[in-house]
Design a protein around this motif. Structure first.
Motif, PDB file in Angstrom:
ATOM      1  N   LEU A 102       0.824  -1.214   0.000  1.00 16.55           N
ATOM      2  CA  LEU A 102       0.000   0.000   0.000  1.00 16.55           C
ATOM      3  C   LEU A 102       0.856   1.262   0.000  1.00 16.55           C
ATOM      4  O   LEU A 102       0.527   2.244  -0.668  1.00 16.55           O
ATOM      5  N   PHE A 103       1.948   1.256   0.752  1.00 17.31           N
ATOM      6  CA  PHE A 103       2.817   2.425   0.788  1.00 17.31           C
ATOM      7  C   PHE A 103       3.415   2.695  -0.581  1.00 17.31           C
ATOM      8  O   PHE A 103       3.430   3.836  -1.056  1.00 17.31           O
ATOM      9  N   VAL A 104       3.911   1.649  -1.233  1.00 12.13           N
ATOM     10  CA  VAL A 104       4.539   1.820  -2.547  1.00 12.13           C
ATOM     11  C   VAL A 104       3.504   2.238  -3.597  1.00 12.13           C
ATOM     12  O   VAL A 104       3.714   3.203  -4.350  1.00 12.13           O
ATOM     13  N   ALA A 105       2.385   1.542  -3.644  1.00 11.89           N
ATOM     14  CA  ALA A 105       1.408   1.787  -4.707  1.00 11.89           C
ATOM     15  C   ALA A 105       0.696   3.129  -4.547  1.00 11.89           C
ATOM     16  O   ALA A 105       0.484   3.847  -5.530  1.00 11.89           O
ATOM     17  N   LEU A 106       0.334   3.481  -3.324  1.00 10.43           N
ATOM     18  CA  LEU A 106      -0.484   4.671  -3.120  1.00 10.43           C
ATOM     19  C   LEU A 106       0.324   5.928  -2.821  1.00 10.43           C
ATOM     20  O   LEU A 106      -0.071   7.023  -3.219  1.00 10.43           O
ATOM     21  N   ARG A 107       1.438   5.773  -2.151  1.00 11.82           N
ATOM     22  CA  ARG A 107       2.229   6.947  -1.794  1.00 11.82           C
ATOM     23  C   ARG A 107       3.388   7.179  -2.752  1.00 11.82           C
ATOM     24  O   ARG A 107       3.541   8.252  -3.329  1.00 11.82           O
ATOM     25  N   GLU A 108       4.208   6.151  -2.947  1.00 13.90           N
ATOM     26  CA  GLU A 108       5.420   6.326  -3.741  1.00 13.90           C
ATOM     27  C   GLU A 108       5.126   6.434  -5.238  1.00 13.90           C
ATOM     28  O   GLU A 108       5.672   7.290  -5.930  1.00 13.90           O
ATOM     29  N   GLU A 109       4.274   5.563  -5.747  1.00 16.72           N
ATOM     30  CA  GLU A 109       4.013   5.545  -7.196  1.00 16.72           C
ATOM     31  C   GLU A 109       2.986   6.584  -7.625  1.00 16.72           C
ATOM     32  O   GLU A 109       3.097   7.157  -8.709  1.00 16.72           O
ATOM     33  N   ASN A 110       1.981   6.840  -6.776  1.00 17.48           N
ATOM     34  CA  ASN A 110       0.898   7.732  -7.185  1.00 17.48           C
ATOM     35  C   ASN A 110       0.794   9.021  -6.376  1.00 17.48           C
ATOM     36  O   ASN A 110       0.012   9.902  -6.719  1.00 17.48           O
ATOM     37  N   GLY A 111       1.558   9.138  -5.287  1.00 13.91           N
ATOM     38  CA  GLY A 111       1.519  10.355  -4.481  1.00 13.91           C
ATOM     39  C   GLY A 111       0.148  10.663  -3.927  1.00 13.91           C
ATOM     40  O   GLY A 111      -0.223  11.832  -3.778  1.00 13.91           O
ATOM     41  N   LEU A 112      -0.610   9.625  -3.574  1.00 16.15           N
ATOM     42  CA  LEU A 112      -2.000   9.810  -3.162  1.00 16.15           C
ATOM     43  C   LEU A 112      -2.195   9.855  -1.656  1.00 16.15           C
ATOM     44  O   LEU A 112      -3.285  10.196  -1.194  1.00 16.15           O
ATOM     45  N   ALA A 113      -1.201   9.499  -0.886  1.00 16.21           N
ATOM     46  CA  ALA A 113      -1.422   9.270   0.542  1.00 16.21           C
ATOM     47  C   ALA A 113      -0.632  10.217   1.424  1.00 16.21           C
ATOM     48  O   ALA A 113       0.584  10.345   1.285  1.00 16.21           O
ATOM     49  N   TYR A 114      -1.345  10.884   2.325  1.00 14.42           N
ATOM     50  CA  TYR A 114      -0.670  11.498   3.466  1.00 14.42           C
ATOM     51  C   TYR A 114      -0.273  10.401   4.447  1.00 14.42           C
ATOM     52  O   TYR A 114       0.803  10.423   5.035  1.00 14.42           O
TER      53      TYR A 114
END
Length: 427
Positions: free
Chosen positions: A275-287
């Motif tokens: 989840l960290f890689v897919a949502l934050r690192e790859e897509n910049g979607l997560a605080y």
């Protein structure tokens, strides 16, 4: 029974006592886990277990609240009591040289609490204030909303702090009744560190010959999930959207719980997690993004949580739902599983560094009616699980999740539109 540095005894009255000798600093940690907790709050008294837990450390035996605090803090020790969903935990940490003075307090707290009116009022007001503050936290609002979706008004359907209207009416009569019930469903006491000689006598020496009647907790079914709705939203005028996607699964120690624990490691532990890689690192979607999967006596929740900017609500919702959907459609790879197993072993090692952690873990396991070596068995059994095993657990336990949202109006509408069109909502 004795196993190396571990010994099992039984106190007068039936409370099992486990002694775990640990070399190192002269420290002692004691954990008394009492079956019950907020899931056992009576109808109309939600919050009474946590209120009682807070009051138990405000005077016991011959000591007033101030005298008790002076005794404990004057020795640099720590003594606290708190209620969770399935149990009430009393924790003591002190220097081994002070064990003779402080260990007797543990059973005094449950057999001879003061329950003074002004202290009850103070503790109740503090809990009410905390519940009020939680309403200002969108993350907490989304969490409470999801809990209602998953458990309704059942035993797991409220915060351990309680429900304001019911908590406000609680007083000494209700606490006295709850005190009389402490230990009826079982309890276990674990001491870890440098154990004093004759710990049984120390624990019982201030009880005036009156034993605390209890027994070892047995394995039993806990609270069940209800899943009363698939989508719930709460309007909050902020710049972020909080999403919680979850379902109910099974209790600690159930057949597929270990497979879910490895999925938890794969999805939510560390910066390499899916989840960290897919949502934050790859897509910049997560605080903030992660997975919540606590130990429970009943049907435990398995939850994805994500906070994102409100202007990216559509994309954030789509990607979060897609990650859950992927669990149902395809197994993880062998490489991903090996990493998850390594994380699981690492988490287990990190959770055994201190006497307090060791005592806490064994008290929890024994309090759930599981064997003392449960954690060690899990380490062995985890190595035998395959990607197919994890996928089957997901298919069996993670169908039909509920979505809880908290954020501004436009973001809620965008997220709801994605949810309504996503195959996960129709699975």
């Amino acid at each position: 029974m004795s196993t190396g540095g571990t010994q099992q005894l039984s106190l007068s009255g039936g409370c099992p006592l486990w002694l775990i000798e640990r070399p190192g600093p002269a420290i002692l940690s004691a954990k008394l886990w009492i079956r019950g907790g907020s899931s056992a709050d009576p109808v109309g008294q939600r919050g009474v277990s946590q209120l009682l837990a807070g009051v138990l450390s405000r005077g016991c035996g011959r000591l007033s609240g101030d005298a008790l605090a002076d005794l404990v803090e004057g020795r640099g020790a720590g003594l606290r009591c708190e209620a969770a969903e399935d149990g009430t935990l009393i924790s003591l940490k002190c220097a081994s040289d002070d064990a003779a003075l402080l260990l007797p307090l543990i059973l005094q707290m449950v057999t001879a609490p003061w329950l003074v009116e002004d202290q009850i009022t103070l503790e109740r007001q503090l809990n009410l204030q905390t519940l009020q503050r939680q309403k200002e936290d969108p993350f907490q609002v989304a969490h409470d909303q999801l809990r209602q979706q998953l458990y309704g008004s059942g035993p797991y359907g409220h915060d351990p702090l309680g429900v304001e209207a019911e908590l406000a009416q609680l007083g000494r009569p209700q606490l006295e009744q709850m005190t009389r019930q402490l230990g009826l469903e079982g309890a276990v006491l674990v001491l870890a560190g440098q154990i004093p000689s004759q710990p049984e006598q120390l624990l019982l020496q201030e009880l005036d010959g009156q034993a605390w009647s209890t027994q070892s907790p047995v394995r039993k079914a806990g609270a069940s999930g209800l899943k009363r709705g698939s989508l719930a939203s709460n309007l909050d005028d902020t710049e972020q959207l909080v999403l919680m996607l979850g379902t109910t699964t099974g209790p600690l120690g159930s057949d597929q719980a270990l497979a879910l624990r490895l999925l938890h490691c794969h999805l939510g532990i560390g910066m390499s997690s899916r989840l960290f890689v897919a949502l934050r690192e790859e897509n910049g979607l997560a605080y903030d993004v992660g997975v919540h999967y606590p130990a429970r006596l009943g049907d435990a929740p398995f939850v994805f949580h994500l906070s994102s900017s409100s202007d990216r609500a559509k994309e954030a919702t789509q990607e979060l739902l897609n990650e859950w959907w992927r669990l149902l459609q395809e197994p993880i790879s062998e490489e991903q599983l090996n990493l998850a197993k390594a994380k699981f072993r690492g988490q287990e090692a990190l959770g055994r560094q201190t006497c307090s952690q060791i005592a806490d873990r064994h008290a929890l396991v024994l309090g759930h009616g599981l064997p003392f070596d449960f954690a060690d068995r899990c380490l062995i059994e985890a190595e035998e699980l395959s990607p197919t095993d994890l996928h089957q657990a997901a298919v069996d336990l993670l169908q039909n999740p509920c979505l809880s949202l908290c954020g501004p109006k436009e973001a809620l509408a965008s997220a709801a539109a994605v949810w309504n069109q996503h195959p996960l909502n129709r699975s």
